[in-house]
Design an enzyme around this catalytic site. Structure first.
Site, PDB file in Angstrom:
ATOM      1  CB  CYS A  79     -17.991 -32.055  -3.961  1.00  0.00           C
ATOM      2  SG  CYS A  79     -17.579 -30.601  -4.929  1.00  0.00           S
ATOM      3  CD  GLU A 134     -15.629 -33.420  -7.384  1.00  0.00           C
ATOM      4  OE1 GLU A 134     -16.836 -33.492  -7.445  1.00  0.00           O
ATOM      5  OE2 GLU A 134     -15.093 -32.898  -6.324  1.00  0.00           O
TER       6      GLU A 134
END
Length: 471
Positions: free
Chosen positions: A274, A240
């Site tokens: 993120c 990720e």
């Protein structure tokens, strides 16, 4: 396998005042290998194998561990503020997300891990089991240190794996808090462990034959290093890696709601998310109103020390990170962008410090790095568009694809546009939120693999087919 590097000290500097908040000795070769051996023994033990522990017991222990963690939320909130700079008024909120995600994964694991039954075939019994992998190495970042870690830890343990956690050097106490919680919950020795490690030793640990899966959250560069370390081992690697997440505000959108949602999505956690909003495209007929209201709202932030309860925008994690964003802003202005926030409104925002004022830029385009390279800071560019087609093209014009948002009152059209976006998660009239029932995944340089939802368990298990012929 190459030898591990010698032990050394790790010092965590607080972004609040630059002081050393915590120091830890990094693990040496003996400690690293002992940790792996202990995990392997706990997984395979003839007397108390974790993989053979009933699922009901694994669920109960995980639930108890989360309860233990939450019982220390006030102390944890203070530690988070000092380690990574999140305002104290918001710091404890991360643990609410930990509880939500953990509860969901515990609730659905029975179904997610159930055998796959096939249609009857005379004379045969056939089914597919989901088997655990062995030892899972979780490498967690500093920006959401508990949430990102728990995404992999809980399903890994529920699936019958043992876990070794390597946390960011910026947030070492998070690993220790999680370890203590699982220890107090009564997990068998070796099932959950942590290590403070150098990057070099982390790479060598990934190459160890007893590491069976790696779950990494971090930068694209970090993901490349993980892939390189695992190369040739044929193990699963979940990555990720962040994003450059866009939003599109259509002409028919509820502008007040879009402004409130997107400004928060851009500046919460000082933009260090993120899935934070980093670029916004607004239809030309709504553009002036949106920009005006976004600027007004942004000016209301209070930049200051993270341990001050009145502060709504804390320092960035380190000065170098703030300097990167400052340079992006300066480069954009030099190329013709307009800055709408006077830095003088935020007196603590000064060069050479991690304190950085929020900034809104207009007259931006994709020749500017602020619209193409991940900023990971409190800046957002707003670009005027004239059609849905132009907005979709610009939203897809990125090396990343983690999340994307559209704001419109036409739900059917919004969904139609969302189908055309190259993204792991599509939001309609919201942003910057992880629903644990939905798969958390990305495309392009946002990574690969999946956490959360029932699909997240598939990454942490392997299928094993059973084919029985009856007499």
């Amino acid at each position: 396998m190459e030898s591990f590097s010698k032990t050394e000290m790790q010092h965590t500097l607080s972004p609040i005042d630059g002081s050393v908040f915590v120091s830890r000795q990094l693990a040496d070769e003996h400690q690293l290998l002992a940790c792996v051996e202990q995990a392997t023994a706990a997984y395979n033990s003839a007397e108390a194998s974790w993989k053979l522990t009933p699922l009901s017991q694994r669920k109960a222990l995980c639930k108890q561990a989360i309860e233990q963690l939450l019982s220390h939320k006030e102390d944890i909130a203070k530690e988070l503020s000092w380690m990574m700079g999140r305002p104290i008024r918001y710091a404890a909120g991360e643990l609410a997300g930990v509880a939500e995600r953990s509860d969901y994964m515990i609730e659905v694991c029975q179904q997610a891990l159930a055998d796959i039954q096939l249609e009857e075939k005379p004379g045969f019994t056939r089914y597919i089991k989901r088997e655990s992998l062995g030892t899972v190495l979780v490498i967690a970042p500093w920006n959401y240190p508990f949430l990102t870690a728990i995404n992999a830890i809980i399903p890994a343990l529920l699936a019958g794996n043992c876990v070794i956690l390597k946390h960011s050097a910026q947030t070492p106490l998070c690993a220790e808090r999680l370890y203590q919680a699982f220890k107090e919950a009564g997990l068998p020795e070796g099932v959950f462990q942590y290590l403070h490690m150098s990057h070099a030793n982390t790479a060598k640990l990934i190459a160890h034959e007893q590491i069976n899966y790696v779950a990494f959250t971090g930068s694209v560069y970090g993901g490349q290093m993980v892939e390189k370390a695992a190369c040739g081992r044929f193990i699963g690697v979940g990555l990720e890696l962040g994003g450059k997440d866009p939003a599109y505000v259509r002409e028919d959108a509820d502008i007040d709601s879009a402004v409130e949602t997107l400004v928060d999505g851009a500046f919460f956690n000082s933009g260090q998310s993120c899935c934070g909003i980093e670029r916004i495209y607004v239809h030309q007929h709504a553009y002036d109103e949106f920009v005006s209201k976004a600027v007004t709202l942004t000016k209301q932030y209070q930049l200051g020390r993270a341990d001050d309860p009145s502060v709504t925008l804390g320092p960035m994690v380190r000065t170098s990170a703030a300097d990167f964003v400052r340079q992006q802003i300066a480069d954009a202005i030099e190329q013709g962008a307009i800055a709408h926030i006077d830095e003088a409104l935020f007196p603590l925002s000064q060069n050479g410090t991690p304190y950085l004022a929020p900034q809104i830029l207009t007259d931006v385009d994709h020749s500017m790095s602020v619209m193409t390279q991940e900023s990971f800071g409190p800046v957002v560019g707003i670009m005027k568009v004239s059609t849905d087609e132009q907005a979709i093209r610009l939203m897809n014009d990125s090396d990343f694809g983690l999340t994307a948002s559209i704001f419109t009152q036409d739900i059917d059209l919004g969904l139609e546009l969302g189908e055309r976006l190259q993204t792991g998660t599509f939001f309609l009239n919201r942003c910057d939120y992880l629903d644990p029932a939905l798969a958390w995944t990305g495309v392009k340089q946002s990574g690969r693999g999946c956490t959360l939802s029932q699909l997240g368990f598939e990454q942490l298990t392997r299928p094993k087919s059973f084919h029985i012929k009856h007499r």
